[in-house]
Structures are given as C-alpha cells and as structure tokens.
Design an enzyme around this catalytic site. Structure first.
Site, short mmCIF file in Angstrom:
data_model
loop_
_atom_site.label_atom_id
_atom_site.label_comp_id
_atom_site.label_asym_id
_atom_site.label_seq_id
_atom_site.Cartn_x
_atom_site.Cartn_y
_atom_site.Cartn_z
CD GLU A 116 51.66 10.59 53.00
OE1 GLU A 116 51.88 10.47 54.20
OE2 GLU A 116 50.79 11.36 52.55
CB SER B 215 43.87 16.96 57.91
OG SER B 215 43.78 17.19 59.30
#
Ligand code: ARG
Length: 459
Positions: free
Chosen positions: A291, A278
């Site tokens: 994902e 992140s």
C-alpha cells in the site's frame, strides 16, 4: 560589511531568518562527496593548465582530501550562514589551509559547480537503481520458475477472462521492469556530460581545459554551450520521469498483491515482515508495504511535476529557483530505492497459494472461449460459435452450474459439432497449455520467456 564569502559588495548582513529561507545546506549536504570530487578535478585541472602554481594547488588538494576523509566519517558540521554545500566546503577549506584555499574558485562559479554535483549524483544513483531493478527482476524470475504450471484466473475489467499461468502474470512485470532498466540506462548518456568550466554562464577568461576536468571526473564529454550547461536540468527531469514510470509499474503490481492477499482472493500470503497488524482488530494482517509503495508513487509524480513547473518560466541562465531542483530529486531517489528493495523482499518471500488459485479457475466461466474456439476449429464461423456458447453460459447461470456440468446431450443440443473430447477442452490446465502462440501463456511459451529473461539479468 557582510561576513559572506560573496559579501564584498554588501553593506549589511541579512537577518538570520532571511538567510535561513535562502539557504540550501539543510538538504544539499547530500552532495558533499560529489562537491569535493568536483573540486578536486577542478583544482587538478587548474594546476595542469598552470593557472595555479603547483604549490598552491597541492595545498588545496590535500585540504580537500582531508575534508573528504572527514565527510566520509560524518565529521563535518555545516552552517546555515554559509548558505549551501559549496560555500560551506569552501570556507572549511580556507579554515583548514588558510587564504590559499580561496584560489580554488578560480575560473569556476557555483552555477557550474552545482550542476556538476548534480550530474555526479544522478550518475551514481542511476547505477544504484539499475542494480536494484535487476535484483527485483531476479526475485520475480525465481517465483516465476516455481509457478510455470500454477494456474490463476486472468482478468479483464477485473472480471474473470481466461485462465493463465501464474508465472506468465508475474513475468509481465519482469518485462515492464526491463523497459524501466533500459530507460535509466539510455538516460545515463545525457547525465554523464560535464557542465564544469561553463562558469557563471559565459565561460571564463582563464585558459582552462574543460575536456581535462571532464575526463578526471569520468564524464563522456562536455556541454557544448555554457548557458545550456548551467541552465539544463533535463537530465534530472528525465530521471524523475523514468522513476515515475517505474513507480507506476510497482504501484500496479502493489495493487494486485493487495487484492491477491485479501480474504476475497486469498491467492498469496505475504510474509510477516512485509505486513502489519491492526491496533484494534486482532485478526488483521495488512499488506502495508504494498500500500505504501502504491501511495509513494504519488510523491514521485509530484516531484516530476514540481521540477517541470519550476523550470517552465525561467529565462537563461541560472536563477535561484533552480535551487528547488534538489529536494525532489533526493526524495525521488530515496523513494524509488526504498520501494525497489522492499518489493524484491516482498516477492521472494511471498507464499503462493496454488491450490486456491487453481480452484478459482475451475469455478467460473473463464473456459468459455475454449468452447467457442472448439466450434470454430470444427468449421463454425467464430461469431456464430460465440453466440452458441453465450447461450450455454446463460443456461448455466440460470441453472446454477458451470459448463463442465453440462451433459454431452446438452452440448449436442446446442451444436452437433460437440463431441466427448469437449471435456478436455474445458479443463483449464489444457486451456492454458494450448495457448502456445508467441508471447502467450502456454507453458512452453512461458518457459521460453523465462529462458530469454534469464539472459537479461546480471547475477
Ligand atoms: N545553492 C545553489 C543551488 O542549489 C547553488 C548555486 C548558487 N548560485 C548562485 N549564483 N546563487 O542552486
């Protein structure tokens, strides 16, 4: 007059922005090699049927071959004014060998030409996808072989249900993929037929030999009806439907991998290659690839729905709407090929945290069925056994313990049928091992399934 190859009947040229809207060259250049392959077969047939003089045909053949070489090296530049891949290549051919190049289109239309290109393309891509499914199955098998005796909680309703072998869980996906592989393979026979020679819609007055051009292209046969030949896109729909089902499988698998790699589960750790961090939270390791595959499943469904919708109101035969078939097909190929490759890498590098999984099977009530089965095997009706065990579970929940923590006296109080061997029955390893019914999670069954599976993957 218009400068188009079909411009004879027109008095003025379309404006550039209109041309651009109608053109497909920005995407159908993907079919460059298939289009050249189709043209080579067509002209060879025209020569053998003496529809074109040998000399002319040979000139066309060498022109097409030189375009082929250039295409392979990426040296062709396409023009929007030339609309699509077919007209671009035809005008390049004429530039290359002169007006004789204009004879290539004898006895053919862009309608049977584009259908032929798409059949050739789908044929190639189906082979690629079947190979990639096979690779993913191998990656699953390798992980399964290492994890036959690795225990993991099995879930229903995402609630712990019964312990299972982790290999058994992985192998469920192997069998889904096996069906996917079969679906693609079975569809192949409907892809591998030739529309070439159907002309615009009605066939042609030239004495062509459709069987010959089909044979030259390696097709198994020809469409029986010329209108059907140019109007059919069932094979593309079938391909996208097979892809949609396969992506649904990959998406479910992705969802599990995402759950398993969460802090809450910690059952697996994905390799750094298949994870990202992140920009703000330094601790993050996100399962981005899984994902994305879950997300990309949506576009594959969309492509299928798109083409079904494009076709539903079309009268026979070709309509320009059908130009809309290609982008969805190309995108489906790109997405499924990419997803399969990523998935195989993700599975083979995935670290399985067997200790965490096993610990999870001990800290729950997923052995409650064992207890009920134990009583039932000693003659108590299963329904009654279910109730007795249910009460024991309730007692544990109220007293903050698990079934193994109960003393033999407490068990006997619930039922006289309980003996000391109850503690063996409660052990998750034993519970899994004993589920030896065909296709069950018992280690011997899982081993058997792996052996069967190994015969289904080509190395
Ligand atoms: N670019 C067209 C397509 O992709 C090729 C066929 C065009 N045929 C026609 N009659 N306009 O569908």
């Amino acid at each position: 007059m218009s400068s188009k190859l079909w411009g004879g009947r027109f008095t003025k040229s379309a404006e550039e922005w209109v041309d651009e809207f109608g053109a497909s060259i920005s995407f159908d250049q993907e079919l460059v090699l298939e289009d050249l392959q189709g043209s080579l077969a067509h002209v060879t047939m025209l020569k053998q049927c003496s529809i074109l003089p040998e000399e002319d045909a040979d000139q066309i053949i060498s022109g097409l071959k030189s375009l082929q070489e250039k295409a392979e090296k990426g040296e062709l530049t396409f023009k929007v004014e030339m609309e699509d891949i077919h007209l671009n290549l035809e005008s390049m051919l004429i530039n290359e060998i002169g007006p004789v190049g204009g004879k290539l289109h004898t006895g053919r239309s862009r309608n049977d030409q584009v259908a032929t290109d798409l059949h050739l393309y789908m044929r190639n891509q189906t082979k690629v996808i079947v190979e990639l499914i096979n690779d993913l199955q191998e990656a699953i098998l390798e992980q399964a072989k290492k994890n036959v005796e690795t225990l993991i909680p099995g879930y229903t309703h995402l609630q712990r249900a019964q312990p299972i072998s982790f290999a058994h869980h992985l192998m469920a996906y192997f069998w889904m993929l096996e069906r996917d592989k079969q679906r693609f393979t079975e569809s192949y026979k409907r892809i591998n037929i030739s529309p070439l020679g159907a002309g615009a819609l009605a066939g042609t007055t030239f004495p062509i030999d459709r069987a010959l051009s089909a044979e030259l292209l390696g097709f198994d046969g020809i469409y029986e009806n010329s209108l059907d030949a140019v109007s059919d896109r069932d094979f593309a729909i079938e391909f996208m439907s097979n892809s949609a089902t396969m992506m649904m499988h990959l998406s479910r698998f992705s969802e599990e991998i995402i759950l398993w790699s969460s802090q809450e589960f910690q059952f697996v750790e994905l390799d750094d290659t298949f994870s990202t961090g992140s920009s703000i939270m330094p601790q993050k390791k996100n399962p981005d690839m899984a994902e994305l595959i879950r997300g990309k499943t949506g576009r594959v469904y969309g492509n299928l729905t798109g083409l079904l919708t494009v076709l539903k109101g079309l009268p026979l035969a070709y309509n320009k709407d059908m130009q809309e078939d290609k982008e969805g097909v190309f995108d489906t190929v790109k997405t499924t090929v990419g997803s399969l490759k990523i998935f195989a890498g993700m599975i083979s590098t995935m670290k399985v945290k067997a200790d965490v999984m096993e610990k999870a099977t001990k800290n729950d009530f997923s052995n409650a069925t064992e207890l009920a089965d134990y009583l039932a095997s000693k003659g108590m009706p299963f329904r009654k056994a279910h109730e007795v065990v249910g009460k024991l579970v309730l007692f544990c929940v109220q007293n903050g313990c698990y079934l193994v923590d109960l003393s033999i006296e407490q068990f006997k109080e619930a039922s006289e049928l309980f003996e000391n061997d109850i503690y063996d029955a409660l052990n998750p390893y034993e519970a899994v091992k004993r589920r030896n019914s065909a296709g069950g999670t018992g280690f011997a069954q899982v081993q058997l399934a792996i052996e069967k599976a190994e015969k289904l993957v080509s190395k």
